[in-house]
Design a protein around this motif. Structure first.
Motif: not given
Length: 425
Positions: A11-35
Protein backbone atom coordinates in the motif's frame (compact mmCIF):
# COMPACT_ATOMS: atom_id res chain seq x y z
CA UNK A 1 0.36 -21.78 -6.88
CA UNK A 2 1.48 -18.59 -5.13
CA UNK A 3 5.09 -18.02 -4.10
CA UNK A 4 5.80 -17.66 -0.36
CA UNK A 5 7.18 -14.28 0.75
CA UNK A 6 9.08 -13.58 3.94
CA UNK A 7 8.72 -9.79 3.44
CA UNK A 8 5.81 -7.75 2.10
CA UNK A 9 5.75 -3.97 1.80
CA UNK A 10 2.21 -2.98 0.84
CA UNK A 11 0.00 0.00 0.00
CA UNK A 12 2.75 2.49 -0.83
CA UNK A 13 1.21 5.79 -1.97
CA UNK A 14 3.97 5.88 -4.60
CA UNK A 15 6.30 2.96 -5.22
CA UNK A 16 9.22 4.29 -7.28
CA UNK A 17 10.57 1.18 -8.99
CA UNK A 18 13.20 2.84 -11.21
CA UNK A 19 12.49 -0.10 -13.53
CA UNK A 20 15.48 -1.63 -15.23
CA UNK A 21 16.83 -0.88 -18.66
CA UNK A 22 19.98 -2.17 -20.28
CA UNK A 23 22.12 0.68 -19.01
CA UNK A 24 21.99 3.84 -16.94
CA UNK A 25 19.08 6.22 -17.52
CA UNK A 26 19.85 9.02 -19.95
CA UNK A 27 17.99 12.00 -21.37
CA UNK A 28 14.21 11.88 -21.01
CA UNK A 29 14.34 8.41 -19.42
CA UNK A 30 16.00 9.95 -16.36
CA UNK A 31 12.70 11.64 -15.44
CA UNK A 32 10.62 8.44 -15.25
CA UNK A 33 10.79 6.90 -11.77
CA UNK A 34 8.48 4.03 -12.70
CA UNK A 35 5.74 4.93 -10.22
CA UNK A 36 3.25 2.29 -9.12
CA UNK A 37 0.31 3.71 -7.15
CA UNK A 38 -0.78 1.66 -4.14
CA UNK A 39 2.37 -0.34 -4.76
CA UNK A 40 3.82 -3.42 -3.14
CA UNK A 41 7.12 -5.32 -3.01
CA UNK A 42 7.46 -8.98 -2.03
CA UNK A 43 10.78 -10.58 -1.12
CA UNK A 44 12.13 -13.97 -0.15
CA UNK A 45 15.63 -14.84 1.03
CA UNK A 46 16.71 -11.21 0.76
CA UNK A 47 15.74 -10.92 -2.92
CA UNK A 48 12.72 -9.31 -4.55
CA UNK A 49 10.27 -11.81 -6.00
CA UNK A 50 7.41 -9.50 -7.07
CA UNK A 51 6.64 -5.81 -7.60
CA UNK A 52 3.39 -4.14 -8.63
CA UNK A 53 0.02 -2.89 -7.41
CA UNK A 54 -0.72 -4.24 -3.94
CA UNK A 55 -3.82 -6.18 -4.94
CA UNK A 56 -1.98 -7.92 -7.78
CA UNK A 57 1.10 -8.78 -5.70
CA UNK A 58 -1.04 -10.22 -2.90
CA UNK A 59 -2.72 -12.50 -5.43
CA UNK A 60 0.64 -13.76 -6.71
CA UNK A 61 2.44 -14.37 -3.41
CA UNK A 62 1.47 -16.05 -0.16
CA UNK A 63 2.11 -15.14 3.45
CA UNK A 64 3.41 -17.53 6.05
CA UNK A 65 3.53 -17.16 9.84
CA UNK A 66 7.10 -15.89 9.38
CA UNK A 67 6.19 -13.19 6.82
CA UNK A 68 7.00 -9.63 7.87
CA UNK A 69 4.42 -7.20 6.48
CA UNK A 70 5.14 -3.46 6.41
CA UNK A 71 2.22 -1.10 5.83
CA UNK A 72 3.49 1.78 3.67
CA UNK A 73 0.14 3.59 3.43
CA UNK A 74 0.58 7.26 2.61
CA UNK A 75 4.32 6.86 2.07
CA UNK A 76 6.84 7.02 -0.75
CA UNK A 77 8.84 3.80 -1.14
CA UNK A 78 12.07 3.83 -3.17
CA UNK A 79 15.07 1.60 -3.69
CA UNK A 80 17.68 1.97 -0.99
CA UNK A 81 19.86 4.95 -1.87
CA UNK A 82 23.25 4.30 -3.47
CA UNK A 83 26.18 6.64 -2.72
CA UNK A 84 28.75 6.17 -5.51
CA UNK A 85 31.48 8.56 -4.30
CA UNK A 86 32.66 8.76 -0.68
CA UNK A 87 35.93 9.09 1.21
CA UNK A 88 34.58 7.00 4.06
CA UNK A 89 37.69 5.99 6.02
CA UNK A 90 39.86 8.71 7.55
CA UNK A 91 40.77 10.13 10.96
CA UNK A 92 40.48 13.64 12.32
CA UNK A 93 38.45 16.61 11.13
CA UNK A 94 39.06 20.01 9.52
CA UNK A 95 36.39 22.15 11.12
CA UNK A 96 38.64 25.22 11.38
CA UNK A 97 39.02 25.36 7.60
CA UNK A 98 35.40 26.41 7.10
CA UNK A 99 35.90 29.56 9.16
CA UNK A 100 39.05 30.30 7.15
CA UNK A 101 37.05 30.00 3.91
CA UNK A 102 34.32 32.27 5.26
CA UNK A 103 37.03 34.88 5.84
CA UNK A 104 38.20 34.50 2.26
CA UNK A 105 41.12 32.08 2.53
CA UNK A 106 41.94 30.27 -0.69
CA UNK A 107 42.88 26.59 -0.66
CA UNK A 108 46.58 27.47 -1.09
CA UNK A 109 46.43 29.53 2.10
CA UNK A 110 44.73 26.71 3.96
CA UNK A 111 47.44 24.33 2.79
CA UNK A 112 50.14 26.76 3.89
CA UNK A 113 48.53 26.85 7.33
CA UNK A 114 48.83 23.06 7.58
CA UNK A 115 45.31 22.24 6.42
CA UNK A 116 43.77 20.56 3.40
CA UNK A 117 44.11 16.93 2.36
CA UNK A 118 47.53 16.64 3.98
CA UNK A 119 46.08 17.50 7.38
CA UNK A 120 43.82 14.44 7.09
CA UNK A 121 46.75 12.38 5.81
CA UNK A 122 48.70 13.11 8.99
CA UNK A 123 45.78 12.11 11.21
CA UNK A 124 45.00 8.98 9.23
CA UNK A 125 48.60 7.81 9.15
CA UNK A 126 48.69 8.13 12.94
CA UNK A 127 45.48 6.13 13.45
CA UNK A 128 45.40 2.40 14.06
CA UNK A 129 43.43 0.21 11.69
CA UNK A 130 41.02 -0.73 14.49
CA UNK A 131 40.34 2.96 15.16
CA UNK A 132 39.57 3.56 11.48
CA UNK A 133 37.12 0.64 11.55
CA UNK A 134 35.34 2.07 14.60
CA UNK A 135 35.11 5.52 13.02
CA UNK A 136 33.87 4.08 9.74
CA UNK A 137 31.22 2.01 11.52
CA UNK A 138 29.67 5.13 13.09
CA UNK A 139 29.56 6.85 9.72
CA UNK A 140 27.92 3.88 8.04
CA UNK A 141 25.33 3.76 10.81
CA UNK A 142 24.37 7.37 10.04
CA UNK A 143 24.29 6.73 6.30
CA UNK A 144 22.00 3.75 6.81
CA UNK A 145 19.67 5.81 9.02
CA UNK A 146 19.32 8.26 6.10
CA UNK A 147 18.33 5.51 3.66
CA UNK A 148 21.70 4.65 2.08
CA UNK A 149 22.17 0.92 1.67
CA UNK A 150 25.16 0.75 -0.72
CA UNK A 151 28.25 3.00 -0.78
CA UNK A 152 31.52 3.32 -2.63
CA UNK A 153 34.49 3.99 -0.33
CA UNK A 154 37.85 5.37 -1.46
CA UNK A 155 41.25 5.28 0.14
CA UNK A 156 43.46 8.31 -0.46
CA UNK A 157 44.40 9.65 2.96
CA UNK A 158 47.44 7.40 3.38
CA UNK A 159 49.54 8.32 0.31
CA UNK A 160 52.11 5.66 1.21
CA UNK A 161 51.95 1.93 0.62
CA UNK A 162 51.26 0.68 4.14
CA UNK A 163 48.91 3.52 4.99
CA UNK A 164 46.84 3.04 1.82
CA UNK A 165 46.67 -0.68 2.54
CA UNK A 166 45.62 0.08 6.13
CA UNK A 167 42.67 2.18 4.88
CA UNK A 168 41.60 -0.47 2.39
CA UNK A 169 41.90 -3.26 4.95
CA UNK A 170 39.72 -1.23 7.34
CA UNK A 171 37.25 -0.78 4.49
CA UNK A 172 37.24 -4.54 3.86
CA UNK A 173 36.54 -5.22 7.53
CA UNK A 174 33.65 -2.76 7.46
CA UNK A 175 32.27 -4.37 4.31
CA UNK A 176 32.35 -7.79 5.94
CA UNK A 177 30.66 -6.70 9.16
CA UNK A 178 28.29 -3.83 8.41
CA UNK A 179 24.76 -3.90 7.02
CA UNK A 180 25.62 -1.35 4.33
CA UNK A 181 27.22 -2.86 1.21
CA UNK A 182 30.61 -1.32 0.35
CA UNK A 183 32.39 -1.06 -3.00
CA UNK A 184 36.13 -0.29 -2.42
CA UNK A 185 38.21 2.08 -4.56
CA UNK A 186 41.97 2.70 -4.46
CA UNK A 187 42.80 6.43 -4.58
CA UNK A 188 46.52 6.47 -3.88
CA UNK A 189 46.75 9.34 -6.37
CA UNK A 190 44.68 11.75 -4.29
CA UNK A 191 47.58 14.12 -3.76
CA UNK A 192 51.37 14.03 -3.83
CA UNK A 193 52.51 13.47 -0.23
CA UNK A 194 54.73 16.20 1.23
CA UNK A 195 57.78 13.94 1.46
CA UNK A 196 57.53 13.27 -2.31
CA UNK A 197 56.91 16.83 -3.52
CA UNK A 198 60.40 17.14 -4.98
CA UNK A 199 59.72 14.36 -7.50
CA UNK A 200 56.00 13.79 -8.21
CA UNK A 201 56.77 11.49 -11.13
CA UNK A 202 58.65 9.16 -8.79
CA UNK A 203 55.51 9.01 -6.62
CA UNK A 204 53.42 8.21 -9.70
CA UNK A 205 55.87 5.41 -10.49
CA UNK A 206 55.43 4.03 -6.96
CA UNK A 207 51.64 4.13 -7.31
CA UNK A 208 51.90 2.14 -10.54
CA UNK A 209 54.66 -0.30 -9.60
CA UNK A 210 54.28 -0.78 -5.84
CA UNK A 211 50.86 0.28 -4.57
CA UNK A 212 48.59 -0.99 -7.32
CA UNK A 213 50.11 -4.50 -7.45
CA UNK A 214 49.90 -4.76 -3.64
CA UNK A 215 46.26 -3.65 -3.61
CA UNK A 216 45.36 -6.15 -6.32
CA UNK A 217 47.29 -8.98 -4.65
CA UNK A 218 45.18 -8.58 -1.52
CA UNK A 219 41.95 -8.07 -3.46
CA UNK A 220 41.30 -4.79 -1.65
CA UNK A 221 39.78 -2.69 -4.45
CA UNK A 222 37.48 -3.00 -7.44
CA UNK A 223 38.15 0.47 -8.84
CA UNK A 224 41.10 2.85 -9.17
CA UNK A 225 40.56 6.61 -9.01
CA UNK A 226 42.86 9.59 -9.63
CA UNK A 227 42.53 13.29 -8.76
CA UNK A 228 43.30 14.86 -12.15
CA UNK A 229 43.69 18.56 -11.43
CA UNK A 230 46.23 21.35 -11.40
CA UNK A 231 48.29 20.95 -8.25
CA UNK A 232 47.46 17.24 -8.04
CA UNK A 233 48.04 14.94 -11.05
CA UNK A 234 48.34 15.95 -14.69
CA UNK A 235 46.46 14.28 -17.51
CA UNK A 236 49.56 12.34 -18.49
CA UNK A 237 50.28 11.22 -14.91
CA UNK A 238 46.63 10.24 -14.52
CA UNK A 239 46.74 8.28 -17.78
CA UNK A 240 49.78 6.34 -16.57
CA UNK A 241 48.13 5.41 -13.28
CA UNK A 242 44.74 4.49 -14.73
CA UNK A 243 46.31 2.51 -17.58
CA UNK A 244 48.38 0.54 -15.06
CA UNK A 245 45.26 -0.09 -12.98
CA UNK A 246 43.33 -1.27 -16.02
CA UNK A 247 46.07 -3.73 -16.93
CA UNK A 248 45.75 -5.18 -13.43
CA UNK A 249 42.01 -5.67 -13.82
CA UNK A 250 40.66 -2.68 -11.87
CA UNK A 251 37.84 -0.60 -13.29
CA UNK A 252 38.46 3.12 -13.64
CA UNK A 253 37.17 6.34 -12.11
CA UNK A 254 38.52 9.87 -12.15
CA UNK A 255 38.12 13.12 -10.19
CA UNK A 256 37.84 15.52 -13.14
CA UNK A 257 37.54 19.24 -13.79
CA UNK A 258 36.56 20.23 -10.26
CA UNK A 259 38.60 23.43 -10.04
CA UNK A 260 39.54 23.96 -13.68
CA UNK A 261 39.15 22.38 -17.11
CA UNK A 262 41.88 19.84 -16.43
CA UNK A 263 41.15 17.44 -19.29
CA UNK A 264 40.06 14.75 -16.84
CA UNK A 265 36.63 14.17 -18.39
CA UNK A 266 38.11 13.69 -21.84
CA UNK A 267 40.65 11.25 -20.38
CA UNK A 268 37.80 9.32 -18.77
CA UNK A 269 36.14 8.99 -22.17
CA UNK A 270 39.43 7.99 -23.82
CA UNK A 271 40.07 5.22 -21.29
CA UNK A 272 36.46 4.06 -20.99
CA UNK A 273 36.21 4.91 -17.30
CA UNK A 274 33.02 3.91 -15.51
CA UNK A 275 32.61 7.44 -14.15
CA UNK A 276 34.14 10.89 -14.10
CA UNK A 277 33.20 12.86 -10.99
CA UNK A 278 32.86 16.57 -10.10
CA UNK A 279 32.87 18.14 -13.63
CA UNK A 280 32.20 21.70 -12.52
CA UNK A 281 34.44 23.05 -15.31
CA UNK A 282 34.02 20.45 -18.05
CA UNK A 283 33.68 21.89 -21.59
CA UNK A 284 30.73 20.80 -23.74
CA UNK A 285 32.91 18.87 -26.18
CA UNK A 286 34.27 16.73 -23.34
CA UNK A 287 30.75 16.06 -22.07
CA UNK A 288 29.88 14.94 -25.59
CA UNK A 289 32.82 12.53 -25.52
CA UNK A 290 31.57 11.15 -22.19
CA UNK A 291 28.09 10.65 -23.66
CA UNK A 292 29.52 8.78 -26.65
CA UNK A 293 31.47 6.41 -24.37
CA UNK A 294 28.63 6.15 -21.80
CA UNK A 295 30.83 7.44 -18.99
CA UNK A 296 28.63 8.29 -16.01
CA UNK A 297 28.93 11.80 -14.59
CA UNK A 298 29.27 11.64 -10.81
CA UNK A 299 27.71 14.89 -9.61
CA UNK A 300 28.80 16.11 -6.17
CA UNK A 301 26.74 19.20 -5.29
CA UNK A 302 27.65 18.99 -1.61
CA UNK A 303 31.23 19.97 -2.41
CA UNK A 304 30.17 23.03 -4.40
CA UNK A 305 27.78 24.03 -1.62
CA UNK A 306 30.19 23.56 1.29
CA UNK A 307 33.15 25.17 -0.46
CA UNK A 308 31.01 28.31 -0.93
CA UNK A 309 31.39 28.06 -4.69
CA UNK A 310 28.70 29.21 -7.11
CA UNK A 311 29.64 27.06 -10.10
CA UNK A 312 27.67 23.83 -9.87
CA UNK A 313 28.28 21.20 -12.53
CA UNK A 314 25.94 21.78 -15.48
CA UNK A 315 23.60 18.83 -14.96
CA UNK A 316 21.00 20.19 -17.36
CA UNK A 317 23.54 20.26 -20.21
CA UNK A 318 24.61 16.72 -19.35
CA UNK A 319 21.04 15.43 -19.46
CA UNK A 320 20.45 17.19 -22.78
CA UNK A 321 23.63 15.64 -24.25
CA UNK A 322 22.72 12.16 -23.08
CA UNK A 323 25.40 11.84 -20.40
CA UNK A 324 24.25 9.43 -17.65
CA UNK A 325 24.24 11.38 -14.37
CA UNK A 326 24.58 10.05 -10.83
CA UNK A 327 24.47 11.92 -7.52
CA UNK A 328 26.79 11.29 -4.55
CA UNK A 329 27.64 12.87 -1.21
CA UNK A 330 31.42 13.07 -1.81
CA UNK A 331 31.59 12.56 1.96
CA UNK A 332 35.01 13.81 3.11
CA UNK A 333 36.39 15.97 5.93
CA UNK A 334 37.28 19.07 3.94
CA UNK A 335 34.87 19.84 1.14
CA UNK A 336 31.69 17.82 1.72
CA UNK A 337 31.29 16.47 5.26
CA UNK A 338 27.74 15.19 4.76
CA UNK A 339 26.67 11.58 5.12
CA UNK A 340 23.20 12.19 3.70
CA UNK A 341 22.22 11.19 0.19
CA UNK A 342 18.95 12.99 0.91
CA UNK A 343 20.95 16.22 1.07
CA UNK A 344 22.70 15.31 -2.19
CA UNK A 345 19.29 14.82 -3.82
CA UNK A 346 18.03 18.16 -2.52
CA UNK A 347 21.16 20.01 -3.70
CA UNK A 348 20.96 18.24 -7.04
CA UNK A 349 17.54 19.80 -7.43
CA UNK A 350 18.22 23.20 -5.88
CA UNK A 351 21.75 23.81 -7.16
CA UNK A 352 21.83 21.79 -10.37
CA UNK A 353 18.17 22.15 -11.47
CA UNK A 354 17.48 18.43 -11.67
CA UNK A 355 13.83 17.56 -11.20
CA UNK A 356 13.01 15.43 -8.14
CA UNK A 357 12.39 12.42 -10.39
CA UNK A 358 15.73 12.92 -12.18
CA UNK A 359 17.55 13.32 -8.87
CA UNK A 360 16.03 10.11 -7.51
CA UNK A 361 17.17 8.15 -10.58
CA UNK A 362 20.62 9.71 -10.21
CA UNK A 363 20.76 8.58 -6.55
CA UNK A 364 19.58 5.02 -7.19
CA UNK A 365 19.83 3.20 -10.51
CA UNK A 366 22.41 5.50 -12.13
CA UNK A 367 24.45 5.58 -8.94
CA UNK A 368 24.41 1.78 -8.98
CA UNK A 369 25.68 1.77 -12.58
CA UNK A 370 28.48 4.15 -11.50
CA UNK A 371 29.87 1.49 -9.14
CA UNK A 372 29.10 -1.64 -11.13
CA UNK A 373 26.18 -2.76 -8.97
CA UNK A 374 23.17 -2.13 -11.22
CA UNK A 375 22.48 -5.86 -11.60
CA UNK A 376 22.01 -6.08 -7.84
CA UNK A 377 20.70 -2.76 -6.46
CA UNK A 378 19.34 0.64 -7.50
CA UNK A 379 15.86 -0.41 -8.65
CA UNK A 380 13.01 -2.58 -7.45
CA UNK A 381 12.75 -5.59 -9.73
CA UNK A 382 12.54 -9.37 -9.26
CA UNK A 383 15.94 -10.90 -8.58
CA UNK A 384 17.49 -7.78 -7.08
CA UNK A 385 18.38 -7.26 -3.45
CA UNK A 386 15.41 -6.24 -1.33
CA UNK A 387 16.93 -2.89 -0.32
CA UNK A 388 14.22 -0.27 0.26
CA UNK A 389 13.74 3.12 1.88
CA UNK A 390 10.35 4.21 3.24
CA UNK A 391 9.85 7.96 3.47
CA UNK A 392 7.66 10.20 5.60
CA UNK A 393 6.37 11.84 2.42
CA UNK A 394 3.90 10.56 -0.13
CA UNK A 395 5.47 11.44 -3.50
CA UNK A 396 8.73 11.81 -5.41
CA UNK A 397 7.83 15.46 -6.03
CA UNK A 398 8.34 16.17 -2.31
CA UNK A 399 11.96 14.94 -2.17
CA UNK A 400 13.71 18.37 -2.16
CA UNK A 401 11.19 20.09 0.13
CA UNK A 402 12.68 19.00 3.46
CA UNK A 403 16.40 19.53 2.84
CA UNK A 404 18.48 19.07 5.95
CA UNK A 405 15.83 16.82 7.54
CA UNK A 406 15.95 13.03 7.55
CA UNK A 407 12.65 12.00 5.94
CA UNK A 408 13.44 8.26 5.82
CA UNK A 409 11.94 6.44 8.78
CA UNK A 410 12.22 2.80 7.72
CA UNK A 411 15.09 1.06 5.93
CA UNK A 412 15.03 -2.50 4.63
CA UNK A 413 18.29 -4.19 3.70
CA UNK A 414 18.41 -7.64 2.10
CA UNK A 415 14.77 -8.17 3.05
CA UNK A 416 15.21 -7.29 6.73
CA UNK A 417 13.90 -4.19 8.48
CA UNK A 418 17.08 -2.63 9.90
CA UNK A 419 15.89 0.90 10.71
CA UNK A 420 12.42 1.82 12.05
CA UNK A 421 9.52 -0.47 11.33
CA UNK A 422 6.71 1.11 13.35
CA UNK A 423 4.13 -0.20 10.88
CA UNK A 424 5.23 -3.83 10.88
CA UNK A 425 2.60 -6.44 11.47
Amino acid sequence: MTAPADLLVVHAAELATLGDGRGPRRGAALADPGIVADGAVAASGGRIIDVGPTEAVLRRVSRTPATTTVDASGRLVTPGLVDPHTHLVFAGHRANEFTMRVHGAAYAEILAAGGGILNTVRATRAAAEADLVAIGRERLDRMLAHGTTTVEAKSGYGLALEDELKILRATARLGAAHTVSIVPTFLGAHAVPPERKADPDAYVRDVCELMLPAVVREGLAEFCDVFCERGAFSVEQSRRILSAAGRLGLRLKIHADQLSASGGARLAAELGAVSADHLEHTPAEDLTAMAEREVTAGLLPGATFFLLHQNYADARAMVALGVPVALATDFNPGSSPTLSMQMAIALGCIGMRLTPAEALAAATINAAHAIGRAADVGSLAPGKRADLALWGISSVAELPLHFGTNMVDTVIKDGRVVIGGGRIR
